[in-house]
Write an enzyme that holds these catalytic residues in place. Structure first.
Site, PDB file in Angstrom:
ATOM      1  N   ASN A  15       0.875  -1.072   0.042  1.00 16.56           N
ATOM      2  CA  ASN A  15       0.079   0.114   0.128  1.00 16.56           C
ATOM      3  C   ASN A  15       0.809   1.079   0.146  1.00 16.56           C
ATOM      4  O   ASN A  15       0.168   2.232   0.315  1.00 16.56           O
ATOM      5  CB  ASN A  15      -1.119   0.085   1.219  1.00 16.56           C
ATOM      6  CG  ASN A  15      -1.872  -1.358   1.231  1.00 16.56           C
ATOM      7  OD1 ASN A  15      -1.378  -1.865   2.084  1.00 16.56           O
ATOM      8  ND2 ASN A  15      -2.675  -1.499   0.387  1.00 16.56           N
ATOM      9  N   ILE A  37       1.175   6.973   0.426  1.00 21.39           N
ATOM     10  CA  ILE A  37       0.515   5.939   1.210  1.00 21.39           C
ATOM     11  C   ILE A  37      -1.044   5.894   0.651  1.00 21.39           C
ATOM     12  O   ILE A  37      -1.802   7.002   0.584  1.00 21.39           O
ATOM     13  CB  ILE A  37       0.525   6.276   2.656  1.00 21.39           C
ATOM     14  CG1 ILE A  37       1.887   6.474   3.047  1.00 21.39           C
ATOM     15  CG2 ILE A  37      -0.001   5.081   3.468  1.00 21.39           C
ATOM     16  CD1 ILE A  37       2.115   7.416   4.255  1.00 21.39           C
ATOM     17  N   CYS A  38      -1.598   4.696   0.473  1.00 17.89           N
ATOM     18  CA  CYS A  38      -3.058   4.425   0.276  1.00 17.89           C
ATOM     19  C   CYS A  38      -3.626   4.189   1.455  1.00 17.89           C
ATOM     20  O   CYS A  38      -3.468   2.856   1.959  1.00 17.89           O
ATOM     21  CB  CYS A  38      -3.232   3.346  -0.790  1.00 17.89           C
ATOM     22  SG  CYS A  38      -4.708   2.887  -1.156  1.00 17.89           S
ATOM     23  N   LEU A  39      -4.145   5.047   1.968  1.00 14.29           N
ATOM     24  CA  LEU A  39      -4.884   4.854   3.462  1.00 14.29           C
ATOM     25  C   LEU A  39      -6.243   5.682   3.401  1.00 14.29           C
ATOM     26  O   LEU A  39      -6.305   6.874   2.993  1.00 14.29           O
ATOM     27  CB  LEU A  39      -4.094   5.108   4.487  1.00 14.29           C
ATOM     28  CG  LEU A  39      -4.527   5.155   5.863  1.00 14.29           C
ATOM     29  CD1 LEU A  39      -4.603   3.596   5.997  1.00 14.29           C
ATOM     30  CD2 LEU A  39      -3.495   5.638   6.856  1.00 14.29           C
ATOM     31  N   LEU A  68      -1.577   0.012  -3.958  1.00 11.85           N
ATOM     32  CA  LEU A  68      -0.925   1.011  -4.581  1.00 11.85           C
ATOM     33  C   LEU A  68      -0.048   0.725  -5.382  1.00 11.85           C
ATOM     34  O   LEU A  68       0.043   1.025  -6.440  1.00 11.85           O
ATOM     35  CB  LEU A  68      -0.489   2.140  -3.496  1.00 11.85           C
ATOM     36  CG  LEU A  68      -0.340   3.649  -4.034  1.00 11.85           C
ATOM     37  CD1 LEU A  68      -1.385   4.149  -4.907  1.00 11.85           C
ATOM     38  CD2 LEU A  68       0.145   4.536  -2.912  1.00 11.85           C
TER      39      LEU A  68
END
Lengths: 153, 566
Positions: A79, A86-88, A121
């Protein structure tokens, strides 16, 4: 630059006086909206023993908009991409002004403990992760030792 | 004299309308039934309900039926009226605010709201962000002027307005106002500030919150019982809706024009599905959906470009691409330079002898035969030992490229000149208009006006200006048309008609220029004197413009005119 909102001052004070275990966040001297952040790799994860550097910036609209956070240390994680982005969800659509810098950093620490290759990601990393999790974890450990080990820094 | 002129100008208006309808009818008759052309399909997109029930403001022109709207009317009709009709008919137990949230969540599809409502009400309400029906609404909503500590901005206030939904996540009005402003950018429902709290803020409250300043809301805004069409969240939602239903809804492309048009019906619709290739190179221009917004801007509803008749949309696309591309630069380079046979650098020869040495790699070669200069030895210009046919062929290619380039530049220049003239016309017209206004004011101040002038008497100017601009526009596009047109006898006739239109447009433009000449101090008088001339010319422009388009239309339909686009 406009005066720093009280909210940011308060949050900064608390981050310094009452730090989150395993996480440090220090505001930059020349820009109080820019933070140098370090996160220790969670003990039961492939990132254990590593110390990861991040940068965090509070945009003008903060806290109506999410802070911008990026990994500076190279990390092998489905991610987090090559550029450290960052994929959050809480950094994107699920941001709420009621969240704080500390809650966001905690969420990132939790993401290190529980990688989520189903919502990737970094597609290549996620594929490796799904194909052979053991090998991927080994790779993550190697990267941690190579780029994030506390002794090398 | 002036009375006559007025009558004439009215006639001109009428005949204009009639001729459009007439030509529509005649083209209907002419087109046999198996001529299935045109029409972007809209069948797979659901239209807004009751869109064609009201015939008010609907325009039927040639092959299309459309209606111009303002954004406010759109919001009223498709959002607010829908909620009201749900309240009156199907779901009287809900209030308007809840119905608007449901409609917003379901993308303004009334049927979907009713289905989901009766399918699983609790789940539907949760998804929409509506509180449970039994929930306690006490202590929610606005609280005016209290002592309050806000957890978002961490300020302590002695006297501030605060807001919460029925979840009781209460925050100060300053934070709520900023939050709503930031959240409104994407046009989705706005939820409670609290993280993981899904409740939606009613549209009415959104505008109340947005009215806040210095910690207090505008009370007049809070007292409104239902949101109105100036609601910003509804406006953003409407923009989203229009953006996602592009084949039915189009914004007027003219700068600063806020009208939109709704395509209600068109001839030959979805008959091209089986034959997309034909649509791509459609030659029937009778069904190009040219619409006019209430500000008199004409544009094509398919490609959202200005009125580009007589060109079909696909020719317009080719042309625009050609003009934007730097492919013409490449053409120029090929037509005017040669490449160094060794390193490939482009070289333009602007004089001197044929013994070239490349400035980059230093290779010496002969400009005529492009081979190494060494082989020429001491005997200059003896390239005949090389195959002369080969040289001839190279030259031929180069020459044909040069010709193509010249041809393009010829048409492009005229196209561009008319485009810039249109800009010039606009400025000139503004000046004339300004002068006339001053003149009319002076005239009305006089105690004994020597002429019976009224504002209505100079209306003809606006008509003339409009037909001049439209004439130029058509003229402009005929050059694009002509560029792709293959040579034929009929093409010559077309060019002749293009000439005629050109002439009247220039004549009228000249009159305006004279009026605008600074030396003419009494130009207001001149306008009155030349009124008849101006009206005649503008009438003529409209007629010749229509004739030209008809000529192109019938020529294309009968195969007498065709395009070469390779």
């Amino acid at each position: 630059m406009a005066a720093l909102p009280k909210r940011i001052i308060k949050e900064t004070e608390r981050l310094v006086s009452d730090p989150v275990p395993g996480i440090t966040a220090t505001p930059s001297e020349d820009n109080l909206r820019y933070f140098h952040v370090t996160i220790e790799g969670p003990s039961a994860s492939p990132y254990a023993g590593g110390l990861f550097k991040l940068e965090l910036y509070l945009p003008d609209d903060y806290p109506m908009c999410a802070p911008k956070v990026r990994f500076l240390t190279k990390i092998y994680h489905p991610n987090i991409d090559k550029l450290g982005r960052i994929c959050l969800d809480v950094l994107k659509d699920n941001w709420s002004p009621a969240l704080q810098i500390r809650t966001i950093l905690l969420s990132i620490q939790a993401l290190l403990a529980a990688p989520n290759p189903d919502d990737p990601l970094a597609n290549d990393v996620a594929e490796d992760w799904k194909k052979d999790e053991q090998a991927a974890i080994k790779m993550a450990q190697e990267w941690t030792a190579k780029y994030a080990s506390t002794s090398s820094q | 004299m002036s009375d006559q002129g007025d009558d004439y100008s009215f006639e001109f208006e009428d005949s204009d309308e009639n001729s459009l309808v007439d030509s529509a009818l005649s083209s209907d008759d002419r087109d046999s039934e198996n001529e299935f052309t045109g029409g972007a399909s809209s069948t797979n997109v659901r239209t807004l309900p009751s869109s064609s029930n009201s015939s008010e403001g609907v325009v039927i022109k040639n092959s299309i039926v459309y209606k111009p709207w303002t954004l406010k009317d759109f919001i009223q009709k498709f959002f607010l009226d829908e909620a009201i009709s749900l309240k009156e008919m199907q779901l009287p137990q809900c209030d308007i605010d809840e119905l608007l949230i449901m409609l917003h969540y379901k993308n303004w599809q009334k049927e979907d709201v009713i289905n989901d409502y009766y399918d699983d009400l609790e789940r539907f309400r949760t998804r929409c962000g509506l509180p449970e029906i039994q929930s306690n609404k006490k202590d929610s909503g606005l609280l005016l002027g209290t002592r309050f500590s806000c957890l978002i901005c961490v300020e302590d206030y002695d006297n501030i307005d605060t807001y919460s939904l029925s979840c009781h996540h209460r925050y100060c009005i300053n934070c709520y106002q900023k939050y709503v402003d930031v959240s409104n950018r994407n046009g989705q429902l706005i939820r409670c500030i609290q993280s993981n709290c899904n409740l939606s803020i009613p549209h009415k409250d959104v505008s109340t919150l947005q009215s806040a300043s210095n910690g207090h809301i505008l009370e007049s805004e809070a007292k409104k019982p239902v949101p109105d069409s100036s609601n910003k969240l509804l406006a953003q939602a409407a923009k989203n809706y229009i953006e996602t239903h592009k084949n039915i809804w189009k914004w007027c492309p003219a700068p600063d024009c806020n009208f939109l048009t709704q395509l209600i019906d068109r001839k030959y619709e979805d008959k091209d599905k089986e034959n997309p290739i034909k649509y791509e190179k459609d030659l029937d221009i009778s069904d190009v959906p040219i619409v006019t917004c209430p500000n008199n801007h004409q544009f094509c509803h398919d490609c959202q470009y200005e009125n580009h008749l007589p060109c079909p949309c696909w020719i317009v696309k080719l042309w625009i691409k050609k003009c934007e591309d730097d492919s013409e630069t490449a053409n120029w380079i090929q037509a005017n330079t040669q490449s160094c046979p060794k390193c490939g650098t482009s070289i333009e020869k602007n004089g001197g002898c044929n013994h070239m040495s490349c400035f980059k790699c230093g290779f010496e070669f002969c400009w005529i035969c492009l081979s190494s200069w060494k082989e020429h030895g001491s005997s200059y210009y003896k390239c005949n030992r090389f195959n002369p046919e080969e040289v001839e062929a190279v030259k031929k290619v180069q020459q044909s490229r040069r010709l193509t380039l010249q041809r393009y530049l010829h048409f492009y220049k005229r196209f561009a000149v008319h485009e810039s003239s249109m800009e010039g016309d606009k400025k000139m017209i503004e000046k004339v208009d300004h002068k006339m206004n001053l003149f009319m004011e002076e005239e009305s101040k006089k105690k004994h006006p020597d002429r019976n002038l009224s504002w209505a008497n100079i209306q003809f100017l606006h008509d003339a200006i409009r037909s001049l601009t439209n004439g130029r526009k058509t003229l402009k596009w005929t050059y694009c048309f002509a560029f792709y047109l293959a040579k034929s006898n009929f093409a010559e006739i077309f060019e002749q008609m293009q000439d005629y239109l050109n002439k009247v447009v220039e004549d009228l433009s000249l009159i305006f220029e004279e009026l605008n000449n600074k030396k003419n101090k009494n130009n207001s008088d001149i306008i009155i004197k030349r009124k008849k001339e101006i009206i005649n010319l503008s009438d003529l422009i409209v007629k010749r413009q229509n004739l030209l388009i008809e000529c192109a239309q019938s020529g294309l339909n009968q195969g007498l005119l065709y395009f070469e686009t390779s």
